[in-house]
Scaffold this motif. Structure first.
Motif, mmCIF file in Angstrom:
data_model
loop_
_atom_site.group_PDB
_atom_site.id
_atom_site.type_symbol
_atom_site.label_atom_id
_atom_site.label_comp_id
_atom_site.label_asym_id
_atom_site.label_seq_id
_atom_site.Cartn_x
_atom_site.Cartn_y
_atom_site.Cartn_z
ATOM 1 N N ILE A 22 -5.102 -0.730 -18.889
ATOM 2 C CA ILE A 22 -3.818 -1.047 -18.494
ATOM 3 C C ILE A 22 -3.534 -2.502 -18.752
ATOM 4 O O ILE A 22 -2.442 -2.714 -19.147
ATOM 5 C CB ILE A 22 -3.797 -0.830 -16.909
ATOM 6 C CG1 ILE A 22 -3.991 0.547 -16.417
ATOM 7 C CG2 ILE A 22 -2.744 -1.513 -16.248
ATOM 8 C CD1 ILE A 22 -4.277 0.786 -15.058
ATOM 9 N N MET A 25 -2.288 -2.383 -22.244
ATOM 10 C CA MET A 25 -1.234 -1.856 -22.415
ATOM 11 C C MET A 25 -0.042 -2.806 -21.968
ATOM 12 O O MET A 25 0.943 -3.039 -22.893
ATOM 13 C CB MET A 25 -0.955 -0.718 -21.562
ATOM 14 C CG MET A 25 0.279 0.223 -21.678
ATOM 15 S SD MET A 25 0.616 1.410 -20.352
ATOM 16 C CE MET A 25 -1.301 2.289 -20.700
ATOM 17 N N LEU A 276 -5.674 3.639 -9.741
ATOM 18 C CA LEU A 276 -5.353 3.245 -11.279
ATOM 19 C C LEU A 276 -5.066 4.362 -12.228
ATOM 20 O O LEU A 276 -4.275 4.013 -13.113
ATOM 21 C CB LEU A 276 -6.808 2.602 -11.786
ATOM 22 C CG LEU A 276 -7.260 1.389 -11.156
ATOM 23 C CD1 LEU A 276 -8.733 0.993 -11.721
ATOM 24 C CD2 LEU A 276 -6.357 0.069 -11.591
ATOM 25 N N ILE A 279 -1.253 4.294 -11.518
ATOM 26 C CA ILE A 279 -0.632 3.182 -11.994
ATOM 27 C C ILE A 279 -0.651 3.475 -13.663
ATOM 28 O O ILE A 279 0.341 2.951 -14.301
ATOM 29 C CB ILE A 279 -1.489 1.889 -11.887
ATOM 30 C CG1 ILE A 279 -1.335 1.603 -10.340
ATOM 31 C CG2 ILE A 279 -0.976 0.711 -12.691
ATOM 32 C CD1 ILE A 279 -2.153 0.461 -9.658
ATOM 33 N N PHE A 280 -1.467 3.809 -14.171
ATOM 34 C CA PHE A 280 -1.482 3.900 -15.820
ATOM 35 C C PHE A 280 -0.427 5.175 -16.039
ATOM 36 O O PHE A 280 0.300 4.711 -16.801
ATOM 37 C CB PHE A 280 -2.966 4.818 -16.203
ATOM 38 C CG PHE A 280 -3.081 5.175 -17.587
ATOM 39 C CD1 PHE A 280 -3.229 3.906 -18.407
ATOM 40 C CD2 PHE A 280 -2.591 6.233 -18.094
ATOM 41 C CE1 PHE A 280 -3.350 4.287 -19.914
ATOM 42 C CE2 PHE A 280 -2.849 6.682 -19.381
ATOM 43 C CZ PHE A 280 -3.081 5.473 -20.447
ATOM 44 N N LEU A 283 2.870 3.103 -15.678
ATOM 45 C CA LEU A 283 3.156 2.388 -16.966
ATOM 46 C C LEU A 283 3.469 3.020 -18.263
ATOM 47 O O LEU A 283 4.535 2.822 -19.065
ATOM 48 C CB LEU A 283 1.824 1.586 -17.200
ATOM 49 C CG LEU A 283 1.553 0.552 -16.152
ATOM 50 C CD1 LEU A 283 0.174 -0.320 -16.321
ATOM 51 C CD2 LEU A 283 2.817 -0.695 -16.135
#
Length: 330
Positions: A22, A25, A276, A279-280, A283
């Protein structure tokens, strides 16, 4: 051998690996579009992902018990329509009361799933595939196929998720609170530890006196309650309620869990991993259009990430073995 050992270490700490990906990224997208990594924009991305984070954390509990809840998106649509219609009929209802009602409605829908799995013995994928359609059909019956639009909703109904505190929306703070509560629940409560036990080795759990079906029922109730709360937050945030709200969103929820290292075989996973993973995906959904990636490649990249996550999870389980019982039941 050194490379194999390094890979093994990365797999065994997959949450850190995912956090690193992340971060990379963000650096990569930020080098192309600097505005994307500005605090204000990242807060908006987190706000966009907040509902997915909450649902992934709740779905994780269900998956830990070797079940799955595919009805969460329909739960969102049904509960969202219920509270929207209540707001139209009783416009003076406080937002907090509406939020509590949404949790209760969603919890009832989740409990219905849990009863069918626990007491009737129907596989969870069959149950939730059925209730996914049933709950969506109830939305149509409630609304007659009509929309409830922003002008029909009261300002206080719409204001809750949009209100800000310390530069984050209330919706984002609720997601943070849910994540922390789930973390405490899974790590420090007997029920939370038992959920790992019944998923890691159901037979051993039964021998130790744990009722597998009961804990599966509990996870469905939690999943339903969180989905119901998200139903109100979704409808109030986007200021519209209709039959097709959150269609296919359950796939993103399951994908977030898989990416976050939660084993579909049960018993393995962490709340941080689920958060996570969400969230990934958030994104991915927000960053790829910014750097000009076509919708086709967005889907392809998301699918590739999910496949890689399944492979990593499988290797992790082979290396680390399966959980049998947690220390709370020794």
């Amino acid at each position: 051998m050194k490379n194999t050992s390094l890979i093994g270490k990365l797999i065994s700490h997959r949450e850190w690996l995912l956090a690193g990906i992340i971060a990379l990224m963000l650096v990569g997208v930020g080098s192309t579009a600097p505005f994307f990594i500005s605090p204000g924009n990242l807060a908006e991305v987190f706000d966009d992902t907040a509902i997915l984070i909450m649902l992934a954390c709740a779905q994780m509990l269900v998956i830990l018990t070797r079940c799955i809840d595919l009805s969460v998106a329909s739960n969102i649509a049904f509960t969202g329509m219920c509270v929207a219609l209540i707001n139209v009929a009783y416009p003076n209802t406080p937002a907090l009361v509406t939020l509590i009602m949404s949790i209760g409605i969603g919890g009832v829908l989740g409990a219905f799933n849990g009863i069918l799995v626990w007491l009737v013995g129907i596989p969870s994928i069959v149950v939730t595939l059925g209730t996914m359609s049933i709950y969506r059909g109830f939305v149509f019956l409630l609304s007659g196929g009509e929309w409830v639009n922003a002008h029909e909703m009261t300002p206080q109904f719409l204001a809750l998720p949009r209100a800000t505190f310390l530069d984050l929306t209330v919706l984002s703070w609720i997601a943070i609170a849910v994540t922390i509560i789930m973390l405490v629940f899974t790590r420090f409560t007997k029920t939370g530890l038992s959920i790992f036990a019944v998923g890691g080795n159901p037979k051993a759990a039964v021998y130790s006196g744990l009722n597998v079906g009961k804990y599966q029922f509990i996870t469905f109730c939690i999943s339903g309650a969180v989905a119901g709360m998200c139903g109100y937050l979704w409808v109030s945030r986007y200021a519209v309620a209709y039959v097709e709200v959150a269609v296919a969103f359950e796939l993103q929820v399951v994908a977030a869990c898989v990416i976050g290292g939660i084993s579909i075989a049960g018993g393995i996973g962490t709340i941080w991993g689920a958060a996570l993973g969400a969230i990934f995906l958030g994104l991915i959904n927000n960053a790829l259009p910014v750097i000009g990636i076509s919708p086709f490649w967005q889907l392809a990249i998301s699918g590739l990430v999910i496949v890689l996550a399944v492979i990593i999870n499988s290797r992790s389980e082979k290396r680390g073995g399966r959980r049998i019982l947690r220390e709370a039941h020794q």
